[in-house]
Design an enzyme around this catalytic site. Structure first.
Site, PDB file in Angstrom:
ATOM      1  N   SER A 121       0.860  -1.178   0.000  1.00  0.00           N
ATOM      2  CA  SER A 121       0.000   0.000   0.000  1.00  0.00           C
ATOM      3  C   SER A 121       0.892   1.222   0.000  1.00  0.00           C
ATOM      4  O   SER A 121       2.108   1.105   0.170  1.00  0.00           O
ATOM      5  CB  SER A 121      -0.906   0.009   1.230  1.00  0.00           C
ATOM      6  OG  SER A 121      -1.779   1.119   1.213  1.00  0.00           O
ATOM      7  N   ARG A 370      -0.286  -3.819  -6.941  1.00  0.00           N
ATOM      8  CA  ARG A 370      -1.510  -4.440  -6.401  1.00  0.00           C
ATOM      9  C   ARG A 370      -2.725  -3.704  -6.947  1.00  0.00           C
ATOM     10  O   ARG A 370      -2.704  -2.488  -7.092  1.00  0.00           O
ATOM     11  CB  ARG A 370      -1.511  -4.363  -4.863  1.00  0.00           C
ATOM     12  CG  ARG A 370      -2.670  -5.103  -4.188  1.00  0.00           C
ATOM     13  CD  ARG A 370      -2.521  -6.587  -4.349  1.00  0.00           C
ATOM     14  NE  ARG A 370      -3.451  -7.364  -3.536  1.00  0.00           N
ATOM     15  CZ  ARG A 370      -4.630  -7.834  -3.960  1.00  0.00           C
ATOM     16  NH1 ARG A 370      -5.055  -7.550  -5.181  1.00  0.00           N
ATOM     17  NH2 ARG A 370      -5.395  -8.564  -3.175  1.00  0.00           N
ATOM     18  N   THR A 406      -7.124   1.360   4.672  1.00  0.00           N
ATOM     19  CA  THR A 406      -6.681   0.524   5.791  1.00  0.00           C
ATOM     20  C   THR A 406      -7.548   0.749   7.017  1.00  0.00           C
ATOM     21  O   THR A 406      -7.950  -0.209   7.700  1.00  0.00           O
ATOM     22  CB  THR A 406      -5.207   0.811   6.123  1.00  0.00           C
ATOM     23  OG1 THR A 406      -4.406   0.578   4.960  1.00  0.00           O
ATOM     24  CG2 THR A 406      -4.722  -0.076   7.250  1.00  0.00           C
ATOM     25  N   CYS A 567      -0.368  -6.078 -17.316  1.00  0.00           N
ATOM     26  CA  CYS A 567       0.289  -6.857 -16.254  1.00  0.00           C
ATOM     27  C   CYS A 567       1.568  -6.140 -15.820  1.00  0.00           C
ATOM     28  O   CYS A 567       2.420  -5.835 -16.654  1.00  0.00           O
ATOM     29  CB  CYS A 567       0.618  -8.258 -16.743  1.00  0.00           C
ATOM     30  SG  CYS A 567       1.607  -9.205 -15.557  1.00  0.00           S
ATOM     31  N   CYS A 592       4.428 -13.735 -11.330  1.00  0.00           N
ATOM     32  CA  CYS A 592       3.204 -13.110 -10.817  1.00  0.00           C
ATOM     33  C   CYS A 592       3.402 -12.521  -9.426  1.00  0.00           C
ATOM     34  O   CYS A 592       3.926 -13.177  -8.525  1.00  0.00           O
ATOM     35  CB  CYS A 592       2.084 -14.145 -10.781  1.00  0.00           C
ATOM     36  SG  CYS A 592       0.518 -13.516 -10.169  1.00  0.00           S
ATOM     37  N   CYS A 595      -1.276  -9.368  -8.133  1.00  0.00           N
ATOM     38  CA  CYS A 595      -1.980  -8.074  -8.119  1.00  0.00           C
ATOM     39  C   CYS A 595      -3.436  -8.218  -8.530  1.00  0.00           C
ATOM     40  O   CYS A 595      -4.244  -7.352  -8.212  1.00  0.00           O
ATOM     41  CB  CYS A 595      -1.267  -7.064  -9.010  1.00  0.00           C
ATOM     42  SG  CYS A 595      -1.454  -7.344 -10.785  1.00  0.00           S
ATOM     43  N   CYS A 598      -4.971  -8.892 -14.114  1.00  0.00           N
ATOM     44  CA  CYS A 598      -5.353  -9.659 -15.302  1.00  0.00           C
ATOM     45  C   CYS A 598      -6.770 -10.182 -15.187  1.00  0.00           C
ATOM     46  O   CYS A 598      -7.551 -10.142 -16.142  1.00  0.00           O
ATOM     47  CB  CYS A 598      -4.363 -10.789 -15.541  1.00  0.00           C
ATOM     48  SG  CYS A 598      -4.184 -11.926 -14.144  1.00  0.00           S
TER      49      CYS A 598
END
Length: 623
Positions: A121, A370, A406, A567, A592, A595, A598
């Site tokens: 984050s 992310r 959060t 991506c 990968c 995140c 895709c």
């Protein structure tokens, strides 16, 4: 669109069939039918997807005689996901159990190898929920060491910036907040949970929702291990484990793959709008100490994005004993140009005359990405169902104009715990289903500050869908939020699924991105290396395709293969067929970073992200 010399006449017939389907606004299943007919004589590509979720094992002779029984364990509450929401729920449950002197078994499973290793984050934290959870968090040593001291907001042009004052009451104002590395805070929350007696199981990926005979949720199963890349069992194959509970909390984070199943099973999105998303990319740098301003928060909108592409940047100066900055770029996934690359927009932004001087002479030490929820109030699904609840970023409680989720995620976990506790500890409970239904959680959330906060800002994100784009949205925010505090008597709508927003490549202009200089901007693969991502190589790709033919037949032919650009980890690549006749999609699953972009942005909705073996994925250290 394709050089004639590279494609056979059969391929051209396939492409023409697809274009005809597109012109006639054909449904996705018509695309599949047409491309199968037209492409039946094309050279066969090697099978891409070997995962058992697409190719069932009960029809595979290689699995005959393999022991498939799973060990099962019982808990009072099972929590899926060791992020802020899941850990806050676990902590609050054990706090209540201790206060009321009750025995309560709480188990939490997390797919990352360590608590916090998949957490990414910005992050500028509003500490309201943390203070409710632990009023003495400072004395307990929570890693909040950088209070915000300075707020800067700019509209960027290619060469200049336009400062925008952050007036009291605007959502971007960060007075009283802290710049944090959220992975470190999550790790600390994990330590507090363990001290209270929560059972934490990092490295165990929940792969399946289990149901009672009456349809209520029974618990979850962790994924099997020891499956070869071709989908066959290895000698070391082991079945996953079942965890049963009275109530299961799903806090997987944005676009959780189990939550997707629950949306369909219980029709949870029946009365809300589709979720809309963004992708956030982040780096951490050490910089020249002379340029370091601990506590400074900088945000920008505008260049390099055009006015109709939602997004912006952040640059935070941390105070952790060395001159660190966290910087990142966010792009709304409702963008329309398939040639856009969020990663390369991020790298280009760093060369802006207002940004580059901070980074010159510095050293990049971390990278990650992310997806994040941006649907807000309009996109919140039904949160409860027999045997389970949705908490945190899984249903989506992010305050988009604040760029903060959060505090709302933590509060949702705490409210869930408070609603669950009296039911799971009752000596006699009259429940209509075996899995306990807790509708009180949704009611408590609607009566909390979370609901009021999200309602007040509900129109800011969709207000950007106008002719003037960014600038129209900023005017709307200034009038209806700053003056009226979101009390306008209407609620704007989003534009639908992000996957449906891409235009065909023939209708768009390719974007000419500058080459990285290796000092401020970098290539994709060297960036992914800094994420620490790693997966067992000999396992089926967890990026599964419902139909292996769709990527070339539709995504490449109509949209020029957008997955190779959206991506942020280089997972998807179109490469020449071994026969030299045509192209095929190659999936580099080991790259990968989890995140989920895709799964969200694929225009064919053909990609289904499932969990790999537990412990795989990025190894973020305080991202």
């Amino acid at each position: 669109m394709f050089p004639a010399s590279r494609y056979s006449s059969q391929a051209h017939r396939c492409i023409r069939a697809l274009k005809t389907a597109q012109t006639e606004h054909a449904a996705p299943q018509l695309y599949t039918t047409l491309h199968r007919r037209a492409c039946s004589s094309l050279p066969a590509a090697p099978r891409i997807t070997t995962h058992y979720s697409i190719h069932p094992r009960d029809k595979d002779p290689r699995w005959e005689g393999v022991e498939m029984e799973r060990f099962a364990d019982e808990a009072d509450v099972v929590i899926v996901g060791g992020g802020p929401a899941g850990l806050s729920a676990a902590i609050r449950l054990k706090q209540l159990a201790n206060e009321h002197e009750k025995e309560l078994r709480v188990c939490l499973v997390e797919k990352a190898s360590q608590i916090g290793a998949h957490t990414l984050s910005g992050a500028c934290l509003e500490p309201s929920a943390l203070s409710e959870l632990f009023h003495d968090w400072k004395e307990r040593g929570a890693p909040l060491t950088t209070p915000v001291t300075e707020d800067i907001f700019n509209i960027l042009t290619e060469k200049h910036r336009i400062p925008v004052p952050i007036l009291p009451g605007l959502p971007m104002r960060n007075h009283g907040n802290y710049i944090v590395r959220l992975g470190n805070l999550v790790r600390w929350l994990g330590e507090q949970a363990e001290e209270l007696g929560v059972e934490l199981y990092p490295g165990y990926a929940a792969s399946e929702v289990l149901f009672h005979e009456d349809g209520s949720v029974k618990g979850i199963a962790t994924n099997d291990v020891g499956i070869a890349k071709d989908g066959s069992p290895k000698d070391v194959f082991e079945r996953g484990m079942e965890l049963h509970a009275k109530v299961t909390l799903f806090g997987e984070g944005c676009h959780g793959h189990l939550a997707k199943q629950l949306y369909k099973q219980f029709n949870l999105r029946e009365n809300c709008e589709p979720q809309t998303y963004a992708i956030g990319l982040k780096e951490i740098w050490t910089i020249d100490e002379k340029k370091w301003r601990p506590g400074r928060v900088e945000h920008s909108v505008g260049w390099p994005l055009n006015r109709n592409t939602y997004g912006g940047s952040f640059l935070y100066h941390l105070n952790e004993g060395e001159p660190l900055v966290a910087l990142g770029f966010v792009v709304g996934l409702d963008y329309s140009n398939p040639y856009l690359s969020p990663f390369r927009e991020f790298q280009r932004w760093k060369h802006h005359p207002f940004v580059a001087p901070t980074l010159e002479g510095g050293h990049r030490i971390a990278y990650g990405a992310r997806a994040l929820n941006e649907g807000g109030f309009q996109s919140i699904p039904k949160l409860t169902f027999p045997g389970g609840l949705l908490i945190g970023c899984s249903p989506g409680f992010m305050n988009v104009p604040k760029i903060k989720g959060t505090h709302t995620a933590m509060k949702s976990g705490m409210l869930a715990a408070e609603a669950i506790f009296p039911k799971v500890t009752a000596e006699s409970l009259d429940s209509e289903t075996t899995g306990i239904h807790v509708p009180e959680y949704a009611e408590n959330l609607k009566n909390s500050w979370v609901w009021k906060e999200l309602y007040a800002v509900r129109n800011i994100r969709p207000s950007f869908h106008n002719y003037f784009g960014l600038y129209g949205g900023m005017v709307y925010t200034g009038i209806f939020y700053w003056i009226f505090r979101g009390k306008e008597p209407w609620t704007l709508k989003h534009c639908g699924l992000d996957a449906n927003q891409l235009k065909p490549a023939k209708d768009c202009t390719p974007i000419d991105y500058p080459k990285p200089d290796g000092k401020i901007s970098f290539d994709l693969l060297s960036s992914v290396a800094l994420s620490g991502t790693n997966h067992e190589g000999d396992q089926p790709a967890h990026l599964t395709l419902k139909d292996d033919d769709v990527p070339v037949a539709r995504n490449l032919s109509v949209y020029d293969g957008p997955e190779q650009r959206f991506c942020p980890a280089g997972v998807y690549e179109y490469v020449p067929m071994e026969t030299g006749d045509g192209m095929r999609l190659q999936i580099n699953a080991q790259n990968c970073v989890h995140c989920k972009t895709c799964d969200i942005k694929d225009p064919s909705q053909n990609i289904n992200w499932v969990v790999p073996e537990g412990g795989g994925g990025p190894a973020y250290n305080g991202m």
